[in-house]
Design an enzyme around this catalytic site. Structure first.
Site, PDB file in Angstrom:
ATOM      1  N   ASP A  24       0.831  -1.214   0.000  1.00  0.00           N
ATOM      2  CA  ASP A  24       0.000   0.000   0.000  1.00  0.00           C
ATOM      3  C   ASP A  24       0.863   1.260   0.000  1.00  0.00           C
ATOM      4  OD1 ASP A  24      -2.426   1.349   0.007  1.00  0.00           O
ATOM      5  OD2 ASP A  24      -2.550   1.404   2.199  1.00  0.00           O
ATOM      6  N   HIS A  41       2.173   3.438  -8.903  1.00  0.00           N
ATOM      7  CA  HIS A  41       2.003   2.016  -9.235  1.00  0.00           C
ATOM      8  C   HIS A  41       3.190   1.541 -10.066  1.00  0.00           C
ATOM      9  CE1 HIS A  41      -1.891   2.262  -7.462  1.00  0.00           C
ATOM     10  NE2 HIS A  41      -2.435   2.984  -8.432  1.00  0.00           N
ATOM     11  N   LEU A 135      11.008 -20.073  -5.483  1.00  0.00           N
ATOM     12  CA  LEU A 135      10.001 -19.270  -4.777  1.00  0.00           C
ATOM     13  C   LEU A 135       8.609 -19.429  -5.394  1.00  0.00           C
ATOM     14  CD1 LEU A 135       9.389 -16.880  -2.722  1.00  0.00           C
ATOM     15  CD2 LEU A 135       9.760 -15.355  -4.658  1.00  0.00           C
TER      16      LEU A 135
HETATM   17  C1  IPE Z   1      -5.206  -2.760  -0.012  1.00  0.00           C
HETATM   18  O1  IPE Z   1      -4.938  -1.406  -0.217  1.00  0.00           O
HETATM   19  C2  IPE Z   1      -5.243  -3.489  -1.319  1.00  0.00           C
HETATM   20  C3  IPE Z   1      -3.959  -3.621  -2.005  1.00  0.00           C
HETATM   21  C4  IPE Z   1      -2.800  -3.231  -1.561  1.00  0.00           C
HETATM   22  C5  IPE Z   1      -4.007  -4.284  -3.285  1.00  0.00           C
HETATM   23  P1  IPE Z   1      -6.103  -0.346  -0.304  1.00  0.00           P
HETATM   24  O2  IPE Z   1      -5.469   0.984  -0.513  1.00  0.00           O
HETATM   25  O3  IPE Z   1      -7.117  -0.760  -1.283  1.00  0.00           O
HETATM   26  O4  IPE Z   1      -6.746  -0.459   1.154  1.00  0.00           O
HETATM   27  P2  IPE Z   1      -7.710   0.543   1.950  1.00  0.00           P
HETATM   28  O5  IPE Z   1      -8.834   0.900   1.036  1.00  0.00           O
HETATM   29  O6  IPE Z   1      -6.904   1.749   2.333  1.00  0.00           O
HETATM   30  O7  IPE Z   1      -8.129  -0.219   3.157  1.00  0.00           O
HETATM   31  C1  IPE Z   2      -1.731   0.208  -3.336  1.00  0.00           C
HETATM   32  O1  IPE Z   2      -1.481   1.575  -3.346  1.00  0.00           O
HETATM   33  C2  IPE Z   2      -1.979  -0.333  -4.731  1.00  0.00           C
HETATM   34  C3  IPE Z   2      -3.364  -0.760  -4.963  1.00  0.00           C
HETATM   35  C4  IPE Z   2      -4.300  -0.794  -4.083  1.00  0.00           C
HETATM   36  C5  IPE Z   2      -3.691  -1.190  -6.317  1.00  0.00           C
HETATM   37  P1  IPE Z   2      -2.670   2.628  -3.314  1.00  0.00           P
HETATM   38  O2  IPE Z   2      -3.068   2.934  -4.714  1.00  0.00           O
HETATM   39  O3  IPE Z   2      -3.766   2.175  -2.426  1.00  0.00           O
HETATM   40  O4  IPE Z   2      -1.940   3.891  -2.688  1.00  0.00           O
HETATM   41  P2  IPE Z   2      -2.550   4.895  -1.611  1.00  0.00           P
HETATM   42  O5  IPE Z   2      -2.985   4.077  -0.439  1.00  0.00           O
HETATM   43  O6  IPE Z   2      -3.675   5.598  -2.274  1.00  0.00           O
HETATM   44  O7  IPE Z   2      -1.404   5.794  -1.276  1.00  0.00           O
HETATM   45 MG    MG Z   3      -4.137   2.384  -0.453  1.00  0.00          MG
END
Ligand code: IPE
Ligand code: IPE
Ligand code: MG
Length: 249
Positions: A24, A41, A135
């Site tokens: 995240d 990303h 892995l």
């Molecule tokens: C969790 O991250 C999902 C992934 C890392 C793929 P999110 O950014 O979607 O989670 P929330 O919405 O903050 O809980």
């Molecule tokens: C995690 O990073 C990737 C996915 C959930 C696909 P985020 O896109 O949730 O990044 P933040 O949490 O908005 O910074």
């Molecule tokens: Mg996120």
């Protein structure tokens, strides 16, 4: 730095068998640099490459990466489209290297939800690497733990309805055997980057006794040293599984 950390880890010896990561903070990493979210990303892929390589080198058996959740379909369409495009490009670009490194790719989640091209590329990647013995890299794609449990319960209920099983026979083992992760040991260590302290519908059943490690580092900043520090933190814990300290040590 990382050489010393690796030495420390190997000397301690208790390497987690299965690491799961909630990757995240990509969007916030990008925003902090005045870049569009998709750059986060994109940069996150460099972290994935590095973490996969190190897990292979440390002979960790399973690495599960939360790549796209069932709830992530609720994001703006442009972001979803960009992520799917990135997924396709990345799998096509990286699969030969993964294969060369003896990585075995698999997926948990509803692959059918994905657009055709990335879906096809994933299936090809899984096939190409299926005999590898290094892995186990598991990508959680369109994955939601509650949905996974509902699916499992429906299958079990169906067996009971058809008289193939008795309701009193339902056990932890039976439920585990109906999950996407039926062939995978429970994670020993669950890492979440990006500063949030929540599970976000990831491996709810499987992480009953998993050690949790939350870090403020955004995923694109999570590299070798950060992973090694998480493993060292894990090695310094005592897993008691309900027993007392004295019983365990
Ligand atoms: C969790 O991250 C999902 C992934 C890392 C793929 P999110 O950014 O979607 O989670 P929330 O919405 O903050 O809980
Ligand atoms: C995690 O990073 C990737 C996915 C959930 C696909 P985020 O896109 O949730 O990044 P933040 O949490 O908005 O910074
Ligand atoms: Mg996120």
């Amino acid at each position: 730095m990382s050489k010393l950390l690796r030495k420390q880890i190997l000397e301690q010896g208790d390497i987690p068998n299965h690491i799961a990561i909630i990757m995240d903070g990509n969007g916030r990493w990008a925003s902090s640099k005045n870049l569009p979210r998709i750059s986060g990303h994109q940069e996150g892929i460099n972290s994935v490459r590095e973490i996969v390589q190190i897990c292979g080198e440390l002979e960790i058996s399973h690495l599960t990466l939360y790549t796209f959740s069932s709830e992530n379909w609720n994001r703006p369409k442009v972001e979803i489209k960009a992520i799917m495009k990135l997924l396709l490009r990345t799998i096509n670009k990286e699969i030969n290297n993964l294969n060369k490194n003896n990585v075995r790719l698999s997926i948990i989640g509803d692959l059918n939800d994905l657009p055709k091209d990335p879906q096809q590329a994933m299936i090809e990647g899984i096939n190409k690497t299926k005999n590898n013995t290094g892995l186990n890299l598991i990508l959680a794609l369109s994955y939601g733990s509650r949905q996974e449990l509902i699916m499992a319960f429906k299958r079990i209920a169906n067996k009971v309805e058809k008289g193939k099983m008795k309701s009193e026979d339902i056990s932890q083992e039976i439920i585990t055997s109906e999950l996407y992760t039926c062939d995978t040991p429970d994670p020993d260590l669950l890492i979440r980057t990006g500063g949030e302290h929540r599970i976000s519908n990831f491996l709810l059943w499987q992480s009953a006794y998993t050690e949790l490690y939350m870090t403020d580092s955004f995923w694109p900043d999570f590299r070798e040293d950060q992973l090694l520090n998480a493993i060292i933190d894990y090695q310094n814990r005592q897993r008691r599984f309900g027993q007392t300290s004295e019983q365990v040590s």
